[in-house]
Design a protein around this motif. Structure first.
Motif: not given
Length: 144
Positions: A53-65
């Motif tokens: 779940r944390i890894a998916m959150e990081l992937e989303q942040a990478a897409l956004e930022e």
């Protein structure tokens, strides 16, 4: 059931220097140790689920930022909270030869080495996934 034969410096090599061969070697040893020690798949899957779940959150942040950013404070907090969660799980196993204690020691070291670096967290997530996979293998096919 003896402790796996690796030292904590190798954890640094896995997380900080992306040593994939060592990741496979150490996760195999640790997975086998945990299976022989009677650790259940359920106990490991809970930890792995939160890591994913944390890894998916990081992937989303990478897409956004963008991929060069560091780990957001809220996500870093979730990563750090893995440590007391693991300690709690270990405390629930009331055995002298508790295999979870070695896992806590190893993953605690790995979490320290992440240092808010998303790429290091990905290596950590790969390491946890490999431990779970080898644990399952040794539990299922090696009669542990």
């Amino acid at each position: 059931m003896g402790n796996p034969s690796f030292d904590l410096q190798q954890i640094d090599d896995i997380i900080m220097r992306d040593n994939s061969e060592l990741l496979v070697q150490v996760s195999r040893q640790l997975g086998q140790y945990l299976a022989q020690g009677g650790l259940t798949t359920h106990q490991l899957r809970n930890l792995f689920g939160e890591v994913r779940r944390i890894a998916m959150e990081l992937e989303q942040a990478a897409l956004e930022e963008g991929s060069g950013s560091s780990i957001r404070p809220a996500t870093w907090r979730r990563i750090l909270l893995l440590r007391p969660r693991m300690a709690y799980q270990a405390s629930r196993i009331q055995r002298r030869d508790n295999p979870m204690l070695r896992l806590v020691e190893v993953l605690d070291r790995a979490i320290e080495r992440i240092e808010r670096n998303p790429e290091r967290f990905r290596r950590f997530a790969d390491f946890v996934e490999a431990i779970v996979a080898y644990h399952r293998y040794f539990q299922t096919y090696r009669g542990s």
